[in-house]
Design a protein around this motif. Structure first.
Motif, PDB file in Angstrom:
ATOM      1  N   LYS A   1      -8.120  -0.658   1.047  1.00 25.63           N
ATOM      2  CA  LYS A   1      -8.256   0.373   0.024  1.00 25.63           C
ATOM      3  C   LYS A   1      -9.620   0.672  -0.060  1.00 25.63           C
ATOM      4  CE  LYS A   1      -5.422  -1.555  -3.223  1.00 25.63           C
ATOM      5  NZ  LYS A   1      -5.001  -1.914  -4.604  1.00 25.63           N
TER       6      LYS A   1
ATOM      7  N   ALA B   1      -6.572   4.129  -4.288  1.00 25.56           N
ATOM      8  CA  ALA B   1      -5.085   4.537  -4.359  1.00 25.56           C
ATOM      9  C   ALA B   1      -5.066   5.944  -4.220  1.00 25.56           C
ATOM     10  CB  ALA B   1      -4.618   4.107  -5.472  1.00 25.56           C
ATOM     11  N   LYS B   2      -4.235   6.725  -3.610  1.00 21.53           N
ATOM     12  CA  LYS B   2      -4.183   8.138  -3.814  1.00 21.53           C
ATOM     13  C   LYS B   2      -3.482   8.658  -5.220  1.00 21.53           C
ATOM     14  CE  LYS B   2      -5.492   9.509   0.271  1.00 21.53           C
ATOM     15  NZ  LYS B   2      -4.893   8.330   1.124  1.00 21.53           N
TER      16      LYS B   2
ATOM     17  N   LYS C   1       3.437   1.602  -1.588  1.00 23.20           N
ATOM     18  CA  LYS C   1       3.699   2.049  -3.093  1.00 23.20           C
ATOM     19  C   LYS C   1       2.445   2.821  -3.759  1.00 23.20           C
ATOM     20  CE  LYS C   1       6.839  -2.084  -3.780  1.00 23.20           C
ATOM     21  NZ  LYS C   1       6.237  -3.082  -3.038  1.00 23.20           N
ATOM     22  N   GLU C   2       1.416   2.747  -3.253  1.00 24.52           N
ATOM     23  CA  GLU C   2       0.152   2.936  -3.721  1.00 24.52           C
ATOM     24  C   GLU C   2      -0.103   4.432  -3.021  1.00 24.52           C
ATOM     25  OE1 GLU C   2      -2.957   0.555  -4.797  1.00 24.52           O
ATOM     26  OE2 GLU C   2      -1.580  -1.146  -4.602  1.00 24.52           O
TER      27      GLU C   2
ATOM     28  N   LEU D   1       0.571  -1.208   0.070  1.00 22.51           N
ATOM     29  CA  LEU D   1      -0.007   0.045   0.167  1.00 22.51           C
ATOM     30  C   LEU D   1       0.860   1.245   0.072  1.00 22.51           C
ATOM     31  CD1 LEU D   1      -2.613  -1.279   2.491  1.00 22.51           C
ATOM     32  CD2 LEU D   1      -3.221  -0.852   0.084  1.00 22.51           C
TER      33      LEU D   1
ATOM     34  N   ASN E   1      -6.569  -4.822  -0.444  1.00 23.80           N
ATOM     35  CA  ASN E   1      -7.801  -4.659  -1.327  1.00 23.80           C
ATOM     36  C   ASN E   1      -8.898  -4.079  -0.175  1.00 23.80           C
ATOM     37  OD1 ASN E   1      -6.799  -5.207  -3.629  1.00 23.80           O
ATOM     38  ND2 ASN E   1      -7.482  -7.405  -3.551  1.00 23.80           N
TER      39      ASN E   1
END
Lengths: 69, 357, 250
Positions: free
Chosen positions: B350, B356-357, B273-274, B271, B347
């Motif tokens: 999220k 994701a941002k 990374k996202e 997460l 998931n």
């Protein structure tokens, strides 16, 4: 001559010692002990007949009796 | 530096207990922890110590009671259904204030359940392992090395406070192999066991009695107050937890322990990374529960907390107590032996934090 | 004057809670005297599980454990394995040993644990007020067999001494009674022998002692002794059931 000593305050008046005494010299005292039982006892007169077999002491569940000879 | 050796979790537990000076082991076969008993069967007789397979878990825990009351370090090990059988004995051990270590390698429940890993004994271990107001220290290792460390720590804590200590793993931790080392430990200053029934041996005037029976209510209440004071002391001194990636503001905080926490750490990295910042609080002592860590994070998490467990939701109750309504609490769990993947957890998170941002 | 009989140091000098005429007191004495005479009081540990005699931990002068109902043989195993040179005994009633604790006594015997079990059989649950026990006799009236024990529905009483004597780990098993002074003397001999065998580490020993429960039998103490003689002894014959220490196995 033999002597059976009774710790009156520990006696629960169950009567087993009266039953097994071969010379039938044990009786119940008139007075009550602190627990409210008539404790087992031997009159001075009867004590003379005690043979010191300690049957009473052996069957007593509350270790009331000590025997000397 | 002790060298590292590759060891199966269950066997590492046995070796750790031996290092801690465990004199007696009483066990009974139950998957997925039977290798603890098999290991002790091989090792203990070789070093002049006691291994005994009891006729049941009920007998085993009562053997523990006897040995612990005689002043030796003693271990027993089982899994979920077996721990249920030991519950009465554990309550007696707590009531009689006896030190021992109890291993629970948890499997899916209820009933006969399954033999795959689970965390569905959380409430049993921390709240309901037998009758009466008593607590048991519960350690939750997340690796074979940590199992080794916490078993040895468990013996010290048990002796320090005269209490049963449970080391609660799961089928995965018990069965997996990882490199471990048996480091020299800085042991604690422990009280002497002058209460133990070693026999008077001409050294003692009065006899020792190991007992949990108090027929007079005044005495039993006083005894309970004494136990409660001990539990307060344990709560003040023995809480252990890990805060992972919790610096500054976070989008959400995961609460997870044991094997699940390692899966969650992978999810945290995914997460990251996202652009989603996820903190993780890993209780190492399930009791005493690290409430302060959660209180601390209440104001620093946008979407509150999510408890991730191999169960239908048990630790979440303690998370909710600690958070006390100050933040929303979510849950993600798999049970029956199912183990989530990092992606599953990512998931779910999220979905909560809005993608994701 | 020489002392013929006096209180044993194996029992603390405190009154007991037992009912008047209950022979638990006699059996306590026999155990305590045996330990004292064998000089092992100092390394003895007794285990008193749930039952009338749970409070024995306040009466024996040696170290004691209070054990969960039925689990005394397991607790005793833990003690003996932890301290092999201790002399360990369990003092159990019939509800404790022959009902909830059947597995523990069988396996302690089968393992040949070097412990001694004093099994007090009075055909009833005493502490809880007179319920049917595994040793309650056929037809015997109790709180939970109010119309007399019906073996068709409540099964047959268990002869523990005989049962245990079939286990190889048990090296000395005898049934005795405390219903009369001669029998009390024999009971003492048996209990003392059991402890001697434990001291030699030969194996598991069990002495079943037929005992009375005047209160729950609803009999006067002396009548209770008679009831024991006329009803219990026929069903639970006295004598050595096993003596593997001299090769003479019944």
């Amino acid at each position: 001559m033999a002597i059976a000593k009774f710790r009156e305050e520990r006696c629960k008046g169950c009567g087993l010692c009266l039953e097994v005494c071969p010379v039938k010299i044990i009786g119940f005292d008139e007075k009550l002990n602190a627990k409210g039982y008539h404790p087992a006892a031997i009159t001075e007169e009867n004590m003379k007949k005690c043979v010191g077999c300690a049957s009473c002491a052996r069957i007593c569940p509350d270790l009331v009796i000590t025997v000397e000879k | 530096m002790a060298e590292k050796i590759l060891m199966k979790g269950n066997e590492a537990i046995g070796e750790a207990a031996i290092h801690a000076g465990c004199q007696c082991f009483f066990g009974y076969p139950i998957t997925p922890q039977t290798e603890v008993a098999a290991y002790m069967a091989r090792k203990m007789p070789k070093i002049g110590r006691v291994f005994l397979q009891a006729e049941s878990e009920v007998a085993a825990i009562n053997m523990v009671y006897g040995a612990a009351g005689s002043g030796v370090r003693v271990l027993t090990s089982s899994s979920s259904p077996g721990i249920s059988l030991k519950a009465e004995g554990i309550s007696y051990i707590a009531g009689a204030e006896l030190p021992c270590v109890i291993i629970n390698i948890v499997r899916g429940g209820p009933g006969l359940g399954g033999i795959q890993p689970a965390q569905s004994d959380y409430l049993q271990a921390t709240k309901g392992c037998g009758h009466g107001d008593y607590k048991m220290v519960v350690f939750a290792p997340a690796s074979v090395q940590e199992m080794v460390d916490l078993v040895q720590e468990g013996f010290d804590v048990a002796d320090m406070y005269r209490t049963p200590v449970m080391v609660m793993g799961d089928g995965m931790l018990g069965q997996m192999m990882e490199p471990v080392e048996f480091k020299e430990r800085q042991g604690r200053q422990l009280p002497s066991k002058d209460w133990a029934t070693t026999g008077l041996r001409g050294k003692r005037e009065k006899h020792n009695v190991i007992n949990s029976l108090f027929l007079k209510p005044e005495e039993l209440e006083e005894h309970n107050r004494k136990l409660q004071a001990k539990y307060r002391e344990i709560e003040n001194n023995e809480v252990k937890y890990e805060m992972y990636n919790c610096e500054g503001e976070v989008d959400i905080v995961i609460a997870a322990y044991g094997i699940t926490s390692r899966i969650c750490k992978n999810a945290v990295k995914m997460l990251e990374k996202e652009g989603i910042k996820v903190g993780l609080i890993r209780p190492i002592t399930l009791w005493p529960f690290p409430s302060k860590a959660f209180e601390e994070m209440c104001g620093k998490t946008k979407h509150g907390f999510i408890s991730v467990e191999l169960s239908e939701g048990q630790m979440i109750e303690d998370v909710a107590l600690a958070v006390n309504g100050r933040a929303p609490i979510h849950f993600y769990g798999r049970s029956g032996g199912m183990v989530p993947t990092p992606a599953e957890i990512a998931n779910k998170i999220k979905a909560i934090v809005g993608g994701a941002k | 004057m020489a002392v013929i009989f006096e209180r044993t140091k194996g029992l603390l000098d405190v009154p007991t809670h037992y009912c008047p005429g209950c022979t638990h007191g006699v059996i306590h004495r026999l155990v305590a005297e045996s330990l004292e005479e064998l000089g092992v009081l100092d390394r003895a540990t007794g285990v008193a599980p749930v039952g009338c005699s749970v409070l024995a931990y306040d009466y024996f002068s040696c170290d004691m454990h209070e054990a969960a109902h039925g689990r005394a043989p397991a607790v005793a195993t833990g003690i003996k394995r932890a301290i092999p040179d201790s002399i360990v005994f369990t003092y159990q009633g019939d509800g404790d040993l022959a009902a909830i604790g059947t597995a523990e006594i069988v396996h302690a015997a089968a393992r040949g644990e070097r412990i001694t079990t004093i099994f007090v059989n009075n055909c009833i649950y005493g502490m809880t007020g007179g319920q049917m026990a595994p040793t309650t006799l056929p037809g015997q009236v109790t709180e939970t067999s109010p119309y007399g024990r019906d073996v068709n529905t409540a099964g047959h009483p268990i002869r523990v001494a005989e049962m245990i004597s079939t286990l190889d780990g048990a090296v000395y098993v005898e049934r005795v009674s405390v219903d009369s002074v001669p029998n009390i003397l024999k009971a003492k001999k048996a209990i003392k022998k059991a402890f001697e065998i434990q001291m030699q580490g030969l194996g598991f020993t069990l002495i079943e002692v037929l005992s009375t429960c005047p209160t729950n039998w609803g009999l006067a103490p002396v009548e209770a002794l008679k009831w024991l003689r006329e009803n219990m002894i026929p069903y639970y014959p006295l004598g050595v059931k096993k003596d593997a220490t001299t090769g003479e196995v019944k």
